[in-house]
Structure formats: C-alpha cells, structure tokens
Scaffold this active site. Structure first.
Site, PDB file in Angstrom:
ATOM      1  N   LYS A 129       0.853  -1.205   0.000  1.00 54.91           N
ATOM      2  CA  LYS A 129       0.000   0.000   0.000  1.00 54.91           C
ATOM      3  C   LYS A 129       0.887   1.253   0.000  1.00 54.91           C
ATOM      4  CE  LYS A 129      -3.336   2.981   0.771  1.00 54.91           C
ATOM      5  NZ  LYS A 129      -4.409   3.359  -0.106  1.00 54.91           N
ATOM      6  N   LYS A 154      -0.640  11.788   5.996  1.00 53.00           N
ATOM      7  CA  LYS A 154      -0.511  10.678   6.961  1.00 53.00           C
ATOM      8  C   LYS A 154       0.189   9.494   6.296  1.00 53.00           C
ATOM      9  CE  LYS A 154      -3.165   7.343   7.175  1.00 53.00           C
ATOM     10  NZ  LYS A 154      -4.014   6.168   7.225  1.00 53.00           N
TER      11      LYS A 154
HETATM   12  P1  NAP Z   1     -12.691   8.456   8.157  1.00 52.65           P
HETATM   13  O1  NAP Z   1     -13.895   8.705   7.318  1.00 52.65           O
HETATM   14  O2  NAP Z   1     -11.995   9.624   8.780  1.00 52.65           O
HETATM   15  O3  NAP Z   1     -13.130   7.423   9.311  1.00 52.65           O
HETATM   16  C1  NAP Z   1     -12.235   7.026  10.307  1.00 52.65           C
HETATM   17  C2  NAP Z   1     -12.900   5.975  11.161  1.00 52.65           C
HETATM   18  O4  NAP Z   1     -11.975   5.560  12.177  1.00 52.65           O
HETATM   19  C3  NAP Z   1     -14.143   6.485  11.899  1.00 52.65           C
HETATM   20  O5  NAP Z   1     -15.064   5.433  12.011  1.00 52.65           O
HETATM   21  C4  NAP Z   1     -13.566   6.855  13.267  1.00 52.65           C
HETATM   22  O6  NAP Z   1     -14.533   6.865  14.298  1.00 52.65           O
HETATM   23  C5  NAP Z   1     -12.585   5.730  13.456  1.00 52.65           C
HETATM   24  N1  NAP Z   1     -11.539   6.047  14.442  1.00 52.65           N
HETATM   25  C6  NAP Z   1     -10.499   6.913  14.294  1.00 52.65           C
HETATM   26  N2  NAP Z   1      -9.731   6.917  15.407  1.00 52.65           N
HETATM   27  C7  NAP Z   1     -10.282   6.023  16.258  1.00 52.65           C
HETATM   28  C8  NAP Z   1      -9.942   5.583  17.559  1.00 52.65           C
HETATM   29  N3  NAP Z   1      -8.850   6.048  18.191  1.00 52.65           N
HETATM   30  N4  NAP Z   1     -10.744   4.674  18.139  1.00 52.65           N
HETATM   31  C9  NAP Z   1     -11.831   4.178  17.500  1.00 52.65           C
HETATM   32  N5  NAP Z   1     -12.212   4.550  16.270  1.00 52.65           N
HETATM   33  C10 NAP Z   1     -11.439   5.466  15.657  1.00 52.65           C
HETATM   34  O7  NAP Z   1     -11.558   7.662   7.366  1.00 52.65           O
HETATM   35  P2  NAP Z   1     -11.691   6.716   6.082  1.00 52.65           P
HETATM   36  O8  NAP Z   1     -11.565   7.562   4.862  1.00 52.65           O
HETATM   37  O9  NAP Z   1     -12.852   5.816   6.244  1.00 52.65           O
HETATM   38  O10 NAP Z   1     -10.319   5.906   6.194  1.00 52.65           O
HETATM   39  C11 NAP Z   1     -10.167   4.744   6.993  1.00 52.65           C
HETATM   40  C12 NAP Z   1      -8.838   4.092   6.629  1.00 52.65           C
HETATM   41  O11 NAP Z   1      -8.855   3.736   5.234  1.00 52.65           O
HETATM   42  C13 NAP Z   1      -7.622   5.012   6.830  1.00 52.65           C
HETATM   43  O12 NAP Z   1      -6.532   4.267   7.311  1.00 52.65           O
HETATM   44  C14 NAP Z   1      -7.354   5.539   5.419  1.00 52.65           C
HETATM   45  O13 NAP Z   1      -5.995   5.915   5.228  1.00 52.65           O
HETATM   46  C15 NAP Z   1      -7.725   4.325   4.583  1.00 52.65           C
HETATM   47  N6  NAP Z   1      -8.082   4.651   3.195  1.00 52.65           N
HETATM   48  C16 NAP Z   1      -8.913   5.710   2.920  1.00 52.65           C
HETATM   49  C17 NAP Z   1      -9.205   6.004   1.587  1.00 52.65           C
HETATM   50  C18 NAP Z   1     -10.121   7.165   1.227  1.00 52.65           C
HETATM   51  O14 NAP Z   1     -10.205   7.529   0.038  1.00 52.65           O
HETATM   52  N7  NAP Z   1     -10.842   7.768   2.174  1.00 52.65           N
HETATM   53  C19 NAP Z   1      -8.669   5.239   0.562  1.00 52.65           C
HETATM   54  C20 NAP Z   1      -7.850   4.156   0.869  1.00 52.65           C
HETATM   55  C21 NAP Z   1      -7.555   3.887   2.190  1.00 52.65           C
HETATM   56  P3  NAP Z   1     -15.438   8.167  14.570  1.00 52.65           P
HETATM   57  O15 NAP Z   1     -16.644   8.019  13.668  1.00 52.65           O
HETATM   58  O16 NAP Z   1     -15.790   8.086  16.009  1.00 52.65           O
HETATM   59  O17 NAP Z   1     -14.599   9.378  14.250  1.00 52.65           O
END
Ligand code: NAP
Length: 298
Positions: free
Chosen positions: A172, A240
């Site tokens: 990744k 990040k």
């Molecule tokens: P996001 O919308 O910001 O959601 C983050 C999630 O993680 C939320 O459910 C949040 O809970 C939870 N979270 C964060 N810190 C936490 C903690 N300390 N304890 C418990 N829950 C926690 O992010 P996302 O876009 O879905 O991304 C998730 C992962 O996928 C990341 O690692 C990102 O790099 C990866 N990713 C993202 C994309 C993209 O295009 N977005 C693409 C590929 C990979 P709350 O609801 O309470 O905040």
C-alpha cells in the site's frame, strides 16, 4: 455455518464496505467510536455492539478500518479492545492504512491469544468502497487469506496476496509513493505549461495518450485546470500515508528523496489550512513558489 463478521470503523470507507458485506448476505455486527454512526447502518441490517471486545466475543472474522496506527492499537489492544473478547481461532483483518512494522507487533500480540491477523489495506477511495471495486493488498498466511476470500470478494475487485504479515501495508505504501510522484509530475508540468503561455486543455489532449500520460494526468489534470479542489483523496490522509512511508523507509534505510520533498510540500498546504482539499492541490505549493496560477477563468 457461515462466519460471523464484525466491522469496526464506520468512516467514509467502512460504511460502503459494510453495505457491500450486507448485500452479499453476511450477518454483520458493527462498532463505531461515535455511536450515532451505527444507527444509519442498523437501518440497512447491521447489528450495533457496545465495544470492540463485545463485538469480538460474538464474531469469527473481525475487520478494522480506522484512521491511523494508534487508532488500530486502541481498537485491537485497548482495555475494551478486540483482544479482550476474541476467541482463539478468530481472524482479525485490518483494512486501515498503517505502519507495516506496527502491524507485525499487533499480529504477534494477537497470536499470543491464538487470534490470527491479516493486513489488507485498500486503494480505490470512497467510490471503490461504495461500489465494491476496491483493490485489496493482503499480507499474512495463505490459509487465512483463503478463509477471508469470500469477504474480500464482497468488498473488492482486485485481491492480491502479496506476502507475509505487514507485506500488505508495505505494498500500500508503494502505491502511495507512485501516487504522489505522479501528482507532483502533473503539477510541475501544468505550471510549466502555464508559464509557457500554451493552452492547457490542448496541452493535456496532446500529451495524455503518450509516454507522459497517466491516470493522474487524465483524471486530476482537468480538475486542476478548472481549479476544482474537491477531494478524491484528501491532503490530510495523503500526508498521513507519506509519514508512514518515510518512517518505514527510515527503518529500512531506503532513501526516498522525491517522496520526502513532496511530503514537505503537502505540509505547507496543511499549514495553510488546505488539508481537506484533494491531493491534486499540490499544485498550489508550486504556485506559491512561482507567483503564478494555473488555469481558472480565462
Ligand atoms: P474516516 O472517514 O476519517 O473514518 C475514520 C474511522 O476511524 C471512523 O469510524 C472513526 O470513528 C474511526 N476512528 C479513528 N480513530 C479512532 C480511535 N482512536 N478509536 C476508535 N475509532 C477510531 O476515514 P476513512 O476515509 O474511512 O479511512 C479509513 C482508513 O482507510 C484510513 O486508514 C485511510 O488511510 C484508509 N483509506 C482511505 C481512503 C479514502 O479515500 N478515504 C482510501 C484508501 C484507504 P469516529 O466516527 O468516532 O470518528
């Protein structure tokens, strides 16, 4: 009996992934730190739980998709974490993008309790999560990958077992080096075209099909020309991921001079409050140096 699935982290990615698991016929228990987010998915058939430990007690396969390395540590190893509830023989699948080295440490901690782990980060963005077309890069034992395959197939299109524990995260990060390199090349090329006074749309039409063409140029180039900074992938997440790349490269002793520079350019944009814009807004860092703007109204 089909495996009972648990899903932790209902963010932009997690919500689409859970919906695709439900569509494929899996029973899915969910947990999210902000409880309100579970309600929306309960309406689609997911079952809310009160903690990662409670979820783990009732599930065979436990998927995590949270923000960063310390967040995965919290949901897996915290007081009310997965480790406090998981049964021996359970399989944890971490689909967040986090440190490859920390992944190995988490897997070792879980293994002490007889719990297996795969790292399975994704690319394809929120659109891929919603459509079930993610690319999934998997690290871990072959038998665990085989066990998880029906679940991966419900969420993704290209599923590649790339090696042992941590290898999914390493691949990744390889992907992220490629993404930002092509963003930076596109931004420099368009800045140069602007400075040279040529028509930007004609420039794209001329070069996109040749050796200099790329997905980034074809998809994000027109957005830059229109000055449309809506994110496919946000600068904050990009920064990040680059921090993860540079930390891992430091551990490995691998020099990545261009990636290190690009990370600093993204930092300047975060310092200007632009972290929620798309990663193609890297062109703004170059514009600040050059004193010119690319595209816009003409
Ligand atoms: P996001 O919308 O910001 O959601 C983050 C999630 O993680 C939320 O459910 C949040 O809970 C939870 N979270 C964060 N810190 C936490 C903690 N300390 N304890 C418990 N829950 C926690 O992010 P996302 O876009 O879905 O991304 C998730 C992962 O996928 C990341 O690692 C990102 O790099 C990866 N990713 C993202 C994309 C993209 O295009 N977005 C693409 C590929 C990979 P709350 O609801 O309470 O905040």
């Amino acid at each position: 009996m089909s495996e009972r699935i648990g899903f932790i982290g209902l963010g932009i990615m997690g919500r689409g992934m859970v919906r695709n698991l439900l569509k494929a016929g899996f029973a899915v228990q969910v947990w999210n730190r902000t409880a309100a987010r579970m309600g929306e998915l309960a309406a689609d058939g997911a079952q809310p739980t009160s903690s990662p430990a409670e979820l783990a007690r009732q599930c065979d396969l436990i998927i995590t998709c949270v923000s960063d390395t310390p967040d995965v540590a919290a949901v897996l190893l915290g007081e009310q974490g997965v480790i406090a509830g998981a049964q021996p023989g359970a399989l944890v699948i971490d689909m967040s993008t986090i440190s490859p080295q920390a992944t190995q440490e988490f897997a070792a901690r879980l293994a002490e309790r007889g719990v297996h782990m795969l790292d399975a980060p994704v690319s394809g963005g929120s659109e891929g999560a919603a459509k079930g077309t993610l690319s999934i890069m998997v690290g871990g034992d072959a038998a665990d990958v085989e066990r998880a395959m029906p679940v991966f197939q419900a969420m993704g299109k290209t599923i590649t077992h790339v090696g042992g524990t941590g290898a999914g995260q390493t691949v990744k990060l390889v992907n992220q080096i490629l993404v930002v390199g092509s963003m930076q090349a596109m931004a420099e090329a368009l800045l140069f075209a602007q400075a040279g006074g040529v028509d930007l749309e004609k420039t794209l039409a001329a070069v996109s099909g040749g050796a200099g063409g790329s997905w980034t140029l074809s998809n994000r180039g027109p957005q830059v020309i229109r000055r449309d900074w809506r994110p496919g992938f946000m600068i904050d997440l990009q920064a990040k991921d680059l921090r993860l790349v540079l930390d891992a490269a430091d551990d490995l002793g691998a020099p990545l001079p261009s990636t290190a520079l690009i990370f600093q350019l993204y930092r300047t944009l975060q310092a200007r409050g632009l972290g929620k814009e798309g990663n193609h807004a890297i062109v703004k860092a170059l514009e600040a140096m050059a004193g010119i703007e690319v595209g816009g109204e003409r």
